[in-house]
Write a protein that holds these residues in place. Structure first.
Motif, PDB file in Angstrom:
ATOM      1  N   GLY A   1       0.192 -25.238 -31.836  1.00 14.73           N
ATOM      2  CA  GLY A   1       1.601 -25.604 -31.750  1.00 14.73           C
ATOM      3  C   GLY A   1       2.531 -24.455 -31.411  1.00 14.73           C
ATOM      4  O   GLY A   1       3.743 -24.614 -31.483  1.00 14.73           O
ATOM      5  N   ASP A   2       1.975 -23.307 -31.017  1.00 13.91           N
ATOM      6  CA  ASP A   2       2.802 -22.144 -30.684  1.00 13.91           C
ATOM      7  C   ASP A   2       3.420 -22.345 -29.305  1.00 13.91           C
ATOM      8  O   ASP A   2       2.741 -22.213 -28.279  1.00 13.91           O
ATOM      9  N   GLY A   3       4.714 -22.619 -29.268  1.00 18.42           N
ATOM     10  CA  GLY A   3       5.403 -22.887 -28.008  1.00 18.42           C
ATOM     11  C   GLY A   3       5.508 -21.644 -27.131  1.00 18.42           C
ATOM     12  O   GLY A   3       5.428 -21.721 -25.904  1.00 18.42           O
TER      13      GLY A   3
ATOM     14  N   PHE B   1       2.390 -21.057 -25.214  1.00 22.24           N
ATOM     15  CA  PHE B   1       2.290 -21.980 -24.088  1.00 22.24           C
ATOM     16  C   PHE B   1       3.137 -21.496 -22.915  1.00 22.24           C
ATOM     17  O   PHE B   1       2.723 -21.582 -21.753  1.00 22.24           O
ATOM     18  N   GLU B   2       4.293 -20.961 -23.212  1.00 21.24           N
ATOM     19  CA  GLU B   2       5.157 -20.426 -22.146  1.00 21.24           C
ATOM     20  C   GLU B   2       4.472 -19.294 -21.399  1.00 21.24           C
ATOM     21  O   GLU B   2       4.604 -19.165 -20.173  1.00 21.24           O
TER      22      GLU B   2
ATOM     23  N   VAL C   1       1.959 -20.664 -19.007  1.00 15.30           N
ATOM     24  CA  VAL C   1       2.625 -21.158 -17.791  1.00 15.30           C
ATOM     25  C   VAL C   1       2.944 -19.997 -16.854  1.00 15.30           C
ATOM     26  O   VAL C   1       2.659 -20.035 -15.654  1.00 15.30           O
ATOM     27  N   ARG C   2       3.491 -18.964 -17.452  1.00 11.73           N
ATOM     28  CA  ARG C   2       3.903 -17.808 -16.632  1.00 11.73           C
ATOM     29  C   ARG C   2       2.707 -17.160 -15.929  1.00 11.73           C
ATOM     30  O   ARG C   2       2.815 -16.704 -14.796  1.00 11.73           O
TER      31      ARG C   2
ATOM     32  N   TYR D   1       0.939 -29.061 -16.196  1.00 12.77           N
ATOM     33  CA  TYR D   1       1.238 -28.422 -17.486  1.00 12.77           C
ATOM     34  C   TYR D   1       1.537 -29.448 -18.574  1.00 12.77           C
ATOM     35  O   TYR D   1       1.226 -29.229 -19.749  1.00 12.77           O
ATOM     36  N   LEU D   2       2.088 -30.579 -18.186  1.00 10.32           N
ATOM     37  CA  LEU D   2       2.286 -31.657 -19.160  1.00 10.32           C
ATOM     38  C   LEU D   2       0.937 -32.151 -19.665  1.00 10.32           C
ATOM     39  O   LEU D   2       0.715 -32.346 -20.863  1.00 10.32           O
TER      40      LEU D   2
ATOM     41  N   TRP E   1      -0.609 -29.626 -21.963  1.00 18.40           N
ATOM     42  CA  TRP E   1      -0.005 -29.650 -23.299  1.00 18.40           C
ATOM     43  C   TRP E   1      -0.573 -30.792 -24.143  1.00 18.40           C
ATOM     44  O   TRP E   1      -0.911 -30.629 -25.317  1.00 18.40           O
ATOM     45  N   ARG E   2      -0.720 -31.948 -23.493  1.00 24.12           N
ATOM     46  CA  ARG E   2      -1.221 -33.123 -24.231  1.00 24.12           C
ATOM     47  C   ARG E   2      -2.708 -33.008 -24.537  1.00 24.12           C
ATOM     48  O   ARG E   2      -3.177 -33.562 -25.529  1.00 24.12           O
TER      49      ARG E   2
ATOM     50  N   HIS F   1       9.600 -23.053 -12.798  1.00 24.80           N
ATOM     51  CA  HIS F   1       9.163 -22.622 -14.129  1.00 24.80           C
ATOM     52  C   HIS F   1      10.011 -23.282 -15.216  1.00 24.80           C
ATOM     53  O   HIS F   1       9.483 -23.816 -16.207  1.00 24.80           O
TER      54      HIS F   1
ATOM     55  N   ILE G   1       8.877 -26.005 -18.303  1.00 21.86           N
ATOM     56  CA  ILE G   1       9.099 -25.797 -19.745  1.00 21.86           C
ATOM     57  C   ILE G   1       9.937 -26.945 -20.318  1.00 21.86           C
ATOM     58  O   ILE G   1       9.657 -27.455 -21.416  1.00 21.86           O
TER      59      ILE G   1
ATOM     60  N   VAL H   1       7.888 -30.134 -20.795  1.00 18.57           N
ATOM     61  CA  VAL H   1       6.965 -30.028 -21.946  1.00 18.57           C
ATOM     62  C   VAL H   1       7.747 -30.166 -23.254  1.00 18.57           C
ATOM     63  O   VAL H   1       7.293 -30.837 -24.185  1.00 18.57           O
TER      64      VAL H   1
ATOM     65  N   LYS I   1       7.383 -32.919 -26.268  1.00 16.20           N
ATOM     66  CA  LYS I   1       7.210 -32.553 -27.692  1.00 16.20           C
ATOM     67  C   LYS I   1       8.152 -33.375 -28.555  1.00 16.20           C
ATOM     68  O   LYS I   1       7.767 -33.892 -29.607  1.00 16.20           O
TER      69      LYS I   1
ATOM     70  N   HIS J   1       3.736 -28.571 -39.825  1.00  9.28           N
ATOM     71  CA  HIS J   1       4.193 -28.228 -38.485  1.00  9.28           C
ATOM     72  C   HIS J   1       5.621 -27.718 -38.529  1.00  9.28           C
ATOM     73  O   HIS J   1       5.966 -26.727 -37.889  1.00  9.28           O
TER      74      HIS J   1
ATOM     75  N   LYS K   1       8.190 -19.090 -37.566  1.00 12.08           N
ATOM     76  CA  LYS K   1       8.214 -18.362 -36.296  1.00 12.08           C
ATOM     77  C   LYS K   1       9.630 -17.975 -35.914  1.00 12.08           C
ATOM     78  O   LYS K   1       9.863 -16.907 -35.364  1.00 12.08           O
TER      79      LYS K   1
END
Lengths: 193, 294
Positions: free
Chosen positions: A18-20, A23-24, A27-28, A56-57, A60-61, B65, B69, B72, B76, B286, B293
């Motif tokens: 779940g670390d957003g 994930f970024e 993508v990069r 990327y969607l 993520w899923r 880019h 993001i 996504v 979520k 969660h 964070k």
């Protein structure tokens, strides 16, 4: 540890929890390669952008199902499958010569090798431009174009390409050789004409 | 150099450029390159083409880019809303199952066969045992039958039959174990039958000469019948019918259905409540990770 120091597999595992931010970073690190691959298959900038977003969607899923295999292969496989699905849906035939792979993975059409007597000289090489190379890559059959993009543009290793295409590494090498021969022939024809 | 032999080295040039050749193959190729101008030219062309191909990649579209993001993040959010709805649904199902469970329990307890009975006799009273076994109430007759006495009426007089002494410990000298309960046990005696009152006999004067002497055993059987009836009447009010051994008591079908519903609804309630708690805890974990964070 900073996110830049993690390899792609570790970033995948962090994103899975779940670390957003992880994930970024994924993508990069991969967005350009994914875009190039999608573009090489669908030959349309707009479609390639949509496909990159969808890739990327989908990633993520599907992260909960990630089990630690090669991260690059994982994401490239998603991108490739989406691109091929789009082509099938829209009944596109990229280029005039659609090459169909037979059951054993060989090309149905014979590859026309360039005349081995014609060898490019220094002048020829100097005349080469990036635009010419792009046009010739675009004119390649999709499977060959895909291989050239993955290996020569995106820099994927042979075993990664083998994993994405689900073929043996030896087949990747032989097909890539034929793709480069075909590209060389196209470039020589273009420059001579 | 023949074209056939050069073709062999053509295959090695790409791997040579990528640095994937073994040391032995590198030596062979370099040895060949030193003697073949065509192959050297081919190598130069391959290197140039490789460099150009790498540069042929189109520019990455501006803004793509950010769009990735954003899409996504929207996904979520939609997933979180979906999770909350799922938790709410699980909670509602759990509550409904618990309510059903309670209703089934109430119905089950209210059914006639399941009501607690109030015994009219104290629990330590042997008569309460006798209620299920009427034969236990029957005293063993060891009394004596007096010979008919001459009564007021001339002719036949009815013998006086001594009332069986139910309360007398001396009564049963032959079989003490069949002794009737004593008054000390403070039992309510069953309805008494007084066979010595001649008015109790159904006697018709017209039948007088033909009246036979009353049969003592018949009288006793009348007593036992009456006792039996009294016991049955009491038993039907307070005790279920004692079924013979091995024969299951007949239950109304409604009880079985209610019991089955009760069990199923109870299990469903427990399962859905556990699922509800798990979903709630995963959402909380969660959220706390997100806060840490930040």
């Amino acid at each position: 540890m900073r996110y830049e120091e993690y390899n792609l597999e570790d970033l995948f595992l962090l994103a899975k929890k779940g670390d957003g931010t992880a994930f970024e970073h994924i993508v990069r690190q991969t967005e350009k390669q994914i875009y190039n691959l999608s573009l090489s298959i669908v030959k349309s900038n707009e479609d390639a952008e949509d496909l990159t977003q969808e890739t990327y969607l989908r990633l993520w899923r599907s992260l909960p199902d990630y089990k630690g295999e090669s991260a690059k292969s994982y994401i490239f496989r998603i991108a490739r499958n989406l691109s091929i699905d789009l082509i099938r849906k829209r009944n596109r035939t990229p280029g005039s010569d659609t090459v169909i792979l037979t059951a054993d993975g060989e090309f149905e059409r014979d590859i026309v090798d360039h005349d081995p007597d014609i060898r490019p000289d220094e002048a020829f090489i100097r005349r080469l431009t990036i635009e010419t190379v792009r046009e010739c890559i675009s004119a390649l059959p999709p499977p060959m174009r895909e291989l050239i993009v993955m290996r020569d543009i995106d820099g994927l290793a042979y075993h990664e390409i083998a994993s994405i295409l689900e073929i043996p590494e030896g087949s990747v090498k032989s097909r890539l050789f034929r793709a480069r021969e075909r590209l060389r022939a196209l470039i020589i024809e273009k420059n001579i004409l | 150099m023949s074209k056939h032999s050069c073709k062999k080295y053509d295959f090695m040039i790409d791997d040579y450029i990528d640095g994937l050749l073994s040391d032995d193959d590198v030596r062979k190729l370099e040895a060949h390159l030193s003697t073949c101008e065509d192959c050297r030219q081919s190598l130069r062309f391959s290197i140039a083409l490789r460099n150009m191909t790498r540069s042929a990649a189109l520019e990455f579209p501006v803004g793509l880019h950010e769009r990735i993001i954003e899409s996504v993040n929207e996904d979520k959010k939609a997933k979180n809303v979906g999770s909350k709805r799922k938790i709410f649904r699980l909670g509602a199902i759990s509550a409904a199952c618990m309510l059903l469970c309670l209703c089934c329990t109430a119905v089950f307890l209210m059914l006639p066969g399941n009501r607690k009975s109030e015994s009219k006799l104290p629990p330590d009273c042997p008569m309460s045992e006798a209620a299920t076994d009427p034969s236990a109430m029957l005293p063993s007759f060891n009394g004596s039958v007096n010979a008919p006495e001459k009564g007021e009426d001339e002719g036949y007089t009815y013998p006086v039959i001594e009332e069986p002494a139910l309360s007398s410990p001396e009564y049963d000298e032959n079989s003490p174990e069949d002794a009737a309960p004593t008054p000390d046990e403070t039992c309510a005696e069953p309805e008494e039958v007084a066979p010595n009152d001649k008015n109790d006999y159904e006697y018709s004067s017209t039948d007088a000469p033909a009246n036979p002497a009353p049969d003592v055993m018949t009288n006793n059987s009348n007593i036992s019948d009456r006792l039996e009836n009294a016991a049955d009447a009491e038993k039907s009010e307070t005790h279920p019918v004692a079924s013979p051994e091995g024969v299951p008591s007949a239950r109304p079908g409604g009880e079985e259905i209610t019991l089955a519903l009760l069990i199923v609804s109870g299990l469903l309630a427990v399962a859905s409540f556990i699922a509800f708690l798990i979903s709630l805890s995963s959402i909380r974990t969660h959220s706390s990770n997100k806060e840490n964070k930040k």
